[in-house]
Design a protein around this motif. Structure first.
Motif, PDB file in Angstrom:
ATOM      1  N   TYR A 190       0.815  -1.205   0.000  1.00 33.07           N
ATOM      2  CA  TYR A 190       0.000   0.000   0.000  1.00 33.07           C
ATOM      3  C   TYR A 190       0.860   1.270   0.000  1.00 33.07           C
ATOM      4  CZ  TYR A 190      -3.185  -3.653   1.503  1.00 33.07           C
ATOM      5  OH  TYR A 190      -3.891  -4.817   1.592  1.00 33.07           O
ATOM      6  N   PRO A 191       1.538   1.562  -1.097  1.00 39.57           N
ATOM      7  CA  PRO A 191       2.521   2.653  -1.126  1.00 39.57           C
ATOM      8  C   PRO A 191       1.940   4.049  -0.947  1.00 39.57           C
ATOM      9  CG  PRO A 191       2.158   1.744  -3.327  1.00 39.57           C
ATOM     10  CD  PRO A 191       1.480   0.829  -2.367  1.00 39.57           C
ATOM     11  N   ASN A 192       0.729   4.305  -1.411  1.00 41.58           N
ATOM     12  CA  ASN A 192       0.181   5.661  -1.316  1.00 41.58           C
ATOM     13  C   ASN A 192       0.112   6.147   0.125  1.00 41.58           C
ATOM     14  OD1 ASN A 192      -0.187   6.087  -4.082  1.00 41.58           O
ATOM     15  ND2 ASN A 192      -2.183   5.090  -4.086  1.00 41.58           N
ATOM     16  N   ILE A 193      -0.326   5.275   1.009  1.00 38.72           N
ATOM     17  CA  ILE A 193      -0.430   5.652   2.422  1.00 38.72           C
ATOM     18  C   ILE A 193       0.944   5.631   3.079  1.00 38.72           C
ATOM     19  CG2 ILE A 193      -1.421   5.014   4.649  1.00 38.72           C
ATOM     20  CD1 ILE A 193      -3.749   3.747   3.069  1.00 38.72           C
ATOM     21  N   GLY A 194       1.693   4.545   2.867  1.00 37.66           N
ATOM     22  CA  GLY A 194       2.975   4.376   3.539  1.00 37.66           C
ATOM     23  C   GLY A 194       4.011   5.421   3.152  1.00 37.66           C
ATOM     24  N   MET A 195       4.075   5.764   1.860  1.00 33.04           N
ATOM     25  CA  MET A 195       5.059   6.754   1.424  1.00 33.04           C
ATOM     26  C   MET A 195       4.721   8.142   1.965  1.00 33.04           C
ATOM     27  SD  MET A 195       5.886   5.521  -2.492  1.00 33.04           S
ATOM     28  CE  MET A 195       6.924   6.941  -2.822  1.00 33.04           C
ATOM     29  N   LYS A 196       3.436   8.420   2.099  1.00 37.44           N
ATOM     30  CA  LYS A 196       3.033   9.705   2.680  1.00 37.44           C
ATOM     31  C   LYS A 196       3.538   9.825   4.111  1.00 37.44           C
ATOM     32  CE  LYS A 196      -1.031  12.594   3.518  1.00 37.44           C
ATOM     33  NZ  LYS A 196      -2.521  12.696   3.422  1.00 37.44           N
ATOM     34  N   VAL A 197       3.449   8.745   4.873  1.00 36.73           N
ATOM     35  CA  VAL A 197       3.949   8.736   6.255  1.00 36.73           C
ATOM     36  C   VAL A 197       5.457   8.947   6.281  1.00 36.73           C
ATOM     37  CG1 VAL A 197       4.254   7.308   8.326  1.00 36.73           C
ATOM     38  CG2 VAL A 197       2.061   7.299   7.102  1.00 36.73           C
ATOM     39  N   LEU A 198       6.181   8.258   5.375  1.00 33.49           N
ATOM     40  CA  LEU A 198       7.640   8.398   5.335  1.00 33.49           C
ATOM     41  C   LEU A 198       8.059   9.821   4.985  1.00 33.49           C
ATOM     42  CD1 LEU A 198       8.822   5.083   3.604  1.00 33.49           C
ATOM     43  CD2 LEU A 198       8.498   5.570   6.032  1.00 33.49           C
ATOM     44  N   ILE A 199       7.310  10.459   4.113  1.00 30.69           N
ATOM     45  CA  ILE A 199       7.615  11.853   3.758  1.00 30.69           C
ATOM     46  C   ILE A 199       7.367  12.766   4.958  1.00 30.69           C
ATOM     47  CG2 ILE A 199       6.865  13.815   2.346  1.00 30.69           C
ATOM     48  CD1 ILE A 199       6.382  11.802   0.069  1.00 30.69           C
ATOM     49  N   GLU A 200       6.259  12.534   5.651  1.00 30.96           N
ATOM     50  CA  GLU A 200       5.935  13.350   6.831  1.00 30.96           C
ATOM     51  C   GLU A 200       6.990  13.215   7.915  1.00 30.96           C
ATOM     52  OE1 GLU A 200       2.070  11.987   7.884  1.00 30.96           O
ATOM     53  OE2 GLU A 200       1.027  13.214   6.369  1.00 30.96           O
ATOM     54  N   LYS A 201       7.594  12.031   8.023  1.00 30.45           N
ATOM     55  CA  LYS A 201       8.621  11.794   9.038  1.00 30.45           C
ATOM     56  C   LYS A 201      10.029  12.088   8.512  1.00 30.45           C
ATOM     57  CE  LYS A 201       6.033   8.282  11.633  1.00 30.45           C
ATOM     58  NZ  LYS A 201       6.084   8.981  12.940  1.00 30.45           N
ATOM     59  N   SER A 202      10.110  12.660   7.294  1.00 30.87           N
ATOM     60  CA  SER A 202      11.384  13.045   6.672  1.00 30.87           C
ATOM     61  C   SER A 202      12.329  11.856   6.461  1.00 30.87           C
ATOM     62  CB  SER A 202      12.084  14.122   7.523  1.00 30.87           C
ATOM     63  OG  SER A 202      11.285  15.275   7.631  1.00 30.87           O
ATOM     64  N   LEU A 203      11.756  10.675   6.272  1.00 30.84           N
ATOM     65  CA  LEU A 203      12.569   9.496   5.978  1.00 30.84           C
ATOM     66  C   LEU A 203      12.829   9.358   4.475  1.00 30.84           C
ATOM     67  CD1 LEU A 203      10.974   6.996   8.505  1.00 30.84           C
ATOM     68  CD2 LEU A 203      13.179   8.159   8.694  1.00 30.84           C
ATOM     69  N   ILE A 204      11.957   9.927   3.685  1.00 31.63           N
ATOM     70  CA  ILE A 204      12.187  10.049   2.247  1.00 31.63           C
ATOM     71  C   ILE A 204      11.732  11.443   1.829  1.00 31.63           C
ATOM     72  CG2 ILE A 204      11.899   7.591   1.751  1.00 31.63           C
ATOM     73  CD1 ILE A 204       9.107   8.247   0.652  1.00 31.63           C
ATOM     74  N   SER A 205      12.144  11.868   0.652  1.00 33.00           N
ATOM     75  CA  SER A 205      11.686  13.145   0.114  1.00 33.00           C
ATOM     76  C   SER A 205      11.244  12.954  -1.332  1.00 33.00           C
ATOM     77  CB  SER A 205      12.796  14.198   0.201  1.00 33.00           C
ATOM     78  OG  SER A 205      13.931  13.805  -0.555  1.00 33.00           O
ATOM     79  N   TYR A 206      10.470  13.916  -1.792  1.00 33.75           N
ATOM     80  CA  TYR A 206       9.933  13.858  -3.149  1.00 33.75           C
ATOM     81  C   TYR A 206      10.237  15.176  -3.840  1.00 33.75           C
ATOM     82  CZ  TYR A 206       6.415  14.050  -6.861  1.00 33.75           C
ATOM     83  OH  TYR A 206       5.783  14.179  -8.068  1.00 33.75           O
ATOM     84  N   ARG A 207      10.895  15.083  -5.011  1.00 40.41           N
ATOM     85  CA  ARG A 207      11.239  16.306  -5.742  1.00 40.41           C
ATOM     86  C   ARG A 207      11.167  16.053  -7.240  1.00 40.41           C
ATOM     87  NH1 ARG A 207      16.084  18.293  -7.666  1.00 40.41           N
ATOM     88  NH2 ARG A 207      17.214  16.560  -6.710  1.00 40.41           N
ATOM     89  N   GLU A 208      10.298  16.804  -7.907  1.00 42.83           N
ATOM     90  CA  GLU A 208      10.158  16.740  -9.367  1.00 42.83           C
ATOM     91  C   GLU A 208       9.973  15.303  -9.872  1.00 42.83           C
ATOM     92  OE1 GLU A 208      13.501  18.753 -11.007  1.00 42.83           O
ATOM     93  OE2 GLU A 208      12.829  20.737 -10.360  1.00 42.83           O
ATOM     94  N   GLY A 209       9.112  14.571  -9.193  1.00 37.20           N
ATOM     95  CA  GLY A 209       8.784  13.217  -9.628  1.00 37.20           C
ATOM     96  C   GLY A 209       9.761  12.154  -9.202  1.00 37.20           C
ATOM     97  N   ILE A 210      10.805  12.527  -8.471  1.00 37.13           N
ATOM     98  CA  ILE A 210      11.846  11.576  -8.059  1.00 37.13           C
ATOM     99  C   ILE A 210      11.809  11.367  -6.552  1.00 37.13           C
ATOM    100  CG2 ILE A 210      14.343  11.186  -7.938  1.00 37.13           C
ATOM    101  CD1 ILE A 210      14.640  12.716 -10.522  1.00 37.13           C
ATOM    102  N   ILE A 211      11.903  10.104  -6.138  1.00 35.24           N
ATOM    103  CA  ILE A 211      11.986   9.759  -4.728  1.00 35.24           C
ATOM    104  C   ILE A 211      13.454   9.783  -4.296  1.00 35.24           C
ATOM    105  CG2 ILE A 211      11.524   7.991  -2.979  1.00 35.24           C
ATOM    106  CD1 ILE A 211       9.024   9.295  -4.149  1.00 35.24           C
ATOM    107  N   GLU A 212      13.731  10.417  -3.167  1.00 33.62           N
ATOM    108  CA  GLU A 212      15.103  10.502  -2.671  1.00 33.62           C
ATOM    109  C   GLU A 212      15.161  10.077  -1.209  1.00 33.62           C
ATOM    110  OE1 GLU A 212      16.069  14.597  -3.435  1.00 33.62           O
ATOM    111  OE2 GLU A 212      16.819  14.164  -5.448  1.00 33.62           O
ATOM    112  N   MET A 213      16.316   9.549  -0.810  1.00 38.16           N
ATOM    113  CA  MET A 213      16.551   9.154   0.583  1.00 38.16           C
ATOM    114  C   MET A 213      18.011   9.448   0.921  1.00 38.16           C
ATOM    115  SD  MET A 213      16.223   5.375   2.411  1.00 38.16           S
ATOM    116  CE  MET A 213      14.443   5.374   2.640  1.00 38.16           C
TER     117      MET A 213
END
Length: 497
Positions: free
Chosen positions: A49-72
């Motif tokens: 279930y990536p839509n929910i899980g990735m949102k949580v990771l972004i909120e906790k600054s464990l991953i970031s999202y920039r111009e369509g690219i996932i970064e860690m």
């Protein structure tokens, strides 16, 4: 501190974190674990279930999202990899994920059961493919494998079994001539084997009820596509560059969900094009370089192909009336002219309401039939590289047309009246008229006037949308080799808003 953040995640969120940490691409040579769309798709195949899980990771600054690219951050990547390794640091066959060529090599050399491995993603540069090889027999002993990506990995050995849990398989330069005869890939959604050594995928029928994408492009040894009657959900069939393929099983005509069919440069392919009549969901048809296919003697008027819909539900056998069966061979003694065959094909394609992209470039066509005007839903039409002198006047009926490619039409002398552009309902459209190396094109002043008039219609229609949506639109018009006159014009909209 970093471990505390990880420990505070729910189980599904931890799985997403570990997949991204282990597999996120740090290079530009591949795209799978880098772009948000692809990352989400592959995580979805992992059922997390990536839509929910990735949102949580972004909120906790464990991953970031920039111009369509996932970064860690690299420290977080190392944390995730250490968590995967921690229970058996020196025994990668006991890990849940493998991301390093050296670790995969250790597992393959030991050649023992690796029951914990769920995902393997190995990406290398082309130079590394030539430098080292790996024997992959142990892949047959990974019963829980769900995701397998081998990019530029030079493999050899034997493959007797593939995990029935596999949902995504990307393996370029696949070294074997067929898939294992005993495979049961009920869960598989995408099968991508670029530049493979495949000659035949399988013999007879195989049940792949969830397969959506079958991509064998540039598999030079492939000679046929097998029975697909038990692959009912297939949406994308890609055989581009399979230069030795001779036939595709007639069961392709029963793929009611097929949307994208790419047969580019299948130069030896002979296919009864009547099967295309049944592809009611087809959106994009690529026949570039298939001159033999478009000159098919087997193409019949659609009025004589009602039998294609009369299928025995238990056997998938086409029920063909006896008198039609007896008459069928006589098509060989009086084959239709190429333009007649193409005309029948175009007439039949007009019955497919969602077809928006047609590529029949480099097919040695000396005439484009009037029936091209029946394809009212077309938005992209590629006729480049053919031998016709002019286009039929019916081209003006294509009111949805956004892009017309006439590049390398060396005999083209005249342009007909171009379509009147309907109001666009889609934003972000990119289109144009492409005329590169058409040395015999005459009446240049008239051509200029027609071309610019048509392009301005596109611009005017799109300008309205762009003001509403605050999008940036780019139009490209290329007119080169007009006789002795070379002209290139780039029409650009600045960012609006």
């Amino acid at each position: 501190v970093l471990r505390v953040s990880y420990d505070g995640l729910e189980h599904q969120e931890k799985e997403i974190f570990l997949d991204i940490a282990c597999f996120l691409s740090t290079t530009s040579h591949h795209y799978l674990f880098k772009w948000e769309v692809e990352v989400k798709k592959l995580l979805d195949y992992r059922q997390v279930y990536p839509n929910i899980g990735m949102k949580v990771l972004i909120e906790k600054s464990l991953i970031s999202y920039r111009e369509g690219i996932i970064e860690m951050h690299n420290l977080l990547k190392e944390l995730g990899k250490s968590i995967v390794r921690e229970k058996a640091p020196k025994e990668p066959r006991k890990w849940s994920r493998l991301w390093s060529f050296k670790d995969l090599q250790k597992v393959m050399e030991i050649n023992k059961e690796a029951k914990n491995v769920e995902a393997i993603v190995i990406e290398q540069h082309q130079e590394e493919f030539l430098q080292r090889r790996i024997k992959v027999d142990a892949l047959s002993k990974m019963n829980r494998l769900e995701l397998l990506i081998l990019h530029n990995v030079n493999c050899f050995g034997t493959l007797n079994y593939i995990s029935s849990e596999l949902r995504y398989l990307f393996w370029d330069y696949f070294p074997f001539m067929s898939l294992p005869s005993t495979f049961h890939l009920d869960q598989l959604v995408e099968l991508i084997l670029h530049h493979s050594n495949i000659k035949r995928l399988w013999v007879g029928k195989k049940c792949l009820p969830n397969l959506r994408t079958l991509d064998l492009c540039h598999s030079k040894n492939l000679i046929e596509v097998p029975d697909l009657s038990e692959v009912p959900r297939l949406t994308d069939l890609i055989l581009e560059g399979c230069t030795e393929i001779i036939q595709i099983d007639q069961s392709i005509g029963f793929l009611r969900e097929l949307q994208y069919l790419n047969l580019k440069n299948c130069k030896k392919l002979f296919l009864n094009l009547n099967v295309i009549f049944g592809l009611s969901s087809l959106r994009s048809l690529i026949l570039s370089g298939c001159s033999k296919l478009l000159n098919s003697k087997m193409l019949m008027d659609q009025r004589h192909t009602e039998h294609l819909e009369n299928v025995d539900k238990n056997t998938n056998v086409i029920q063909l009336p006896l008198y039609k069966l007896l008459m069928f061979p006589f098509h060989f003694f009086s084959p239709p002219k190429p333009e007649d065959s193409l005309g029948l094909l175009l007439s039949s394609l007009s019955c497919i309401p969602c077809l928006f992209d047609l590529d029949i470039s480099f097919c040695n066509l000396h005439q484009i039939p009037d029936e091209i005007g029946n394809l009212r839903s077309l938005e992209y039409l590629n006729l480049g590289g053919n031998e016709f002198v002019t286009l039929p006047s019916t081209i003006k009926e294509l009111s949805n047309l956004q892009s017309l490619n006439l590049e390398h039409c060396k005999q083209l002398k005249y342009l007909p009246e171009l379509p009147t552009i309907k109001e666009k309902t889609k934003v972000g459209y990119y289109g144009g008229l492409y005329i590169f190396y058409c040395p015999k094109l005459s009446e240049m002043e008239k051509c200029y006037s027609m071309v610019f008039s048509w392009m301005m219609q596109n611009l005017e229609v799109t300008t309205i949308l762009s003001f509403v949506s605050h999008f940036c639109f780019v139009r490209y018009l290329s007119i080169t080799e007009f006789g002795d006159f070379r002209f290139t014009c780039n029409l650009l909209f600045p960012q609006l808003g």
